[in-house]
Design a protein around this motif. Structure first.
Motif, PDB file in Angstrom:
ATOM      1  N   LYS A 235       0.869  -1.182   0.000  1.00 56.08           N
ATOM      2  CA  LYS A 235       0.000   0.000   0.000  1.00 56.08           C
ATOM      3  C   LYS A 235       0.901   1.225   0.000  1.00 56.08           C
ATOM      4  CE  LYS A 235      -4.372  -1.011   2.525  1.00 56.08           C
ATOM      5  NZ  LYS A 235      -4.862  -1.718   1.382  1.00 56.08           N
ATOM      6  N   VAL A 236       0.744   2.090  -1.046  1.00 58.83           N
ATOM      7  CA  VAL A 236       1.501   3.348  -1.047  1.00 58.83           C
ATOM      8  C   VAL A 236       0.467   4.470  -1.055  1.00 58.83           C
ATOM      9  CG1 VAL A 236       3.129   4.788  -2.332  1.00 58.83           C
ATOM     10  CG2 VAL A 236       3.405   2.291  -2.289  1.00 58.83           C
ATOM     11  N   GLU A 237       0.488   5.307  -0.030  1.00 56.91           N
ATOM     12  CA  GLU A 237      -0.497   6.393   0.130  1.00 56.91           C
ATOM     13  C   GLU A 237      -1.905   5.835  -0.029  1.00 56.91           C
ATOM     14  OE1 GLU A 237       2.855   9.288  -1.745  1.00 56.91           O
ATOM     15  OE2 GLU A 237       0.959   9.096  -2.822  1.00 56.91           O
ATOM     16  N   GLY A 238      -2.141   4.670   0.623  1.00 58.30           N
ATOM     17  CA  GLY A 238      -3.498   4.117   0.654  1.00 58.30           C
ATOM     18  C   GLY A 238      -3.906   3.395  -0.621  1.00 58.30           C
ATOM     19  N   ARG A 239      -3.010   3.396  -1.637  1.00 61.51           N
ATOM     20  CA  ARG A 239      -3.377   2.730  -2.905  1.00 61.51           C
ATOM     21  C   ARG A 239      -2.845   1.304  -2.915  1.00 61.51           C
ATOM     22  NH1 ARG A 239      -1.778   1.257  -7.838  1.00 61.51           N
ATOM     23  NH2 ARG A 239      -2.802   1.920  -9.746  1.00 61.51           N
ATOM     24  N   ASP A 240      -3.746   0.347  -3.275  1.00 66.01           N
ATOM     25  CA  ASP A 240      -3.337  -1.055  -3.371  1.00 66.01           C
ATOM     26  C   ASP A 240      -2.665  -1.323  -4.719  1.00 66.01           C
ATOM     27  OD1 ASP A 240      -5.896  -2.619  -1.397  1.00 66.01           O
ATOM     28  OD2 ASP A 240      -3.711  -2.666  -1.192  1.00 66.01           O
ATOM     29  N   TYR A 241      -1.628  -2.179  -4.739  1.00 66.55           N
ATOM     30  CA  TYR A 241      -0.997  -2.527  -6.012  1.00 66.55           C
ATOM     31  C   TYR A 241      -1.116  -4.028  -6.255  1.00 66.55           C
ATOM     32  CZ  TYR A 241       0.964   2.170  -6.115  1.00 66.55           C
ATOM     33  OH  TYR A 241       1.102   3.541  -6.152  1.00 66.55           O
TER      34      TYR A 241
END
Ligand code: AHQ
Length: 250
Positions: A235-241
């Protein structure tokens, strides 16, 4: 350059092989976290499901070695590795014991045997190991199995730490590791003796043996890398990858 150097003595050569243990996957962060009890249930399930692809490869790898080996006495001893995993008669083999490990960590038999959870990196590195055994001399492939010099330690770690770190895992799930403790110690005796005999005549061949062992250490390390990526939230800044490529498009 290395052809001028005298070969190490047998004892020195064995010591150099054992020193490679410093690159064993017991030191991989995923296995350190496992030992420290820091893995989630989902991460352990991902590890068991992915490692099943390695387990089912072992008998095929060992059959490849047998198919390249003209020495009956070596084959008579090596063949036990296949029945250890496949089973023989009504004796349960390691592959079945690994499926039981899968059920002990909360997976279904289908989730393990379908290979649906196996990541591309695990497939790639395990396939590289099987192909190595198919394409190289039987002595080189025997040498590559010597990562098992270090395996009893990692099996013992799981046996002693999981009951306290992961009390939710059923005790019978550990039977695979208990089985391998004795089998691995027996296996490396033959592997080490073949390797010390075959690679000892020149320093160049001794260094080749160390390179082969490094190849297999890399196989195990990349398996752990791939499992760690597939099982760890990014999770980077709340974004899932995405952690796995999309395969099924229905
Ligand atoms: O369960 C393992 C096993 O049966 C084998 C066979 C051997 C080979 O021929 O390469 N290596 C091996 C290993 C097993 N388990 C791994 C683990 O961490 O549970 C360790 C692995 C090895 O050290 O090569």
């Amino acid at each position: 350059m290395t052809e001028q150097l005298k070969p190490w003595t047998r004892a020195e050569f064995e010591e150099k092989l054992r020193e490679k243990g410093r690159g064993y996957h017991i030191y991989h962060p995923f296995h350190v976290m496992m030992y420290e009890g820091k893995l989630s249930k989902e991460q352990l399930q991902c590890w068991v499901a992915n490692r099943f692809y390695y387990q089912i490869a072992i008998p095929m790898k060992d059959a490849a070695i047998l198919s390249n080996c003209p020495d009956k006495e070596v084959r008579k001893e090596w063949i036990v590795r296949i029945t250890d995993h496949d089973g023989v008669g009504d004796q349960v083999g390691g592959i079945e014991a690994w499926i039981q490990l899968g059920e002990a960590v909360g997976l279904t038999r289908e989730q393990v045997t379908s290979l649906e959870m196996v990541s591309p990196g695990v497939r790639f590195s395990v396939d590289a190991y099987i192909n190595f055994a198919k394409q190289r001399s039987w002595q080189e492939s025997v040498c590559s199995s010597l990562t098992e010099l270090f395996a009893p330690h990692i099996h013992q770690q799981r046996i002693s730490s999981w009951p306290t770190m992961y009390p939710w895992i059923k005790e019978e799930g550990l039977s695979y590791f208990k089985k391998r403790l004795t089998e691995a110690r027996r296996d490396v005796e033959q592997g080490l003796s073949v390797t010390l005999d075959y690679f000892s005549e020149t320093r160049e061949k001794q260094l080749q043996a160390l390179d082969i062992l490094q190849f297999k250490l890399n196989v195990l390390w990349v398996i752990a890398d791939s499992i760690m990526l597939a099982s760890t939230d990014i999770k980077v800044e709340g974004r899932d990858y995405l952690r796995q490529p999309v395969i099924n498009f229905e």
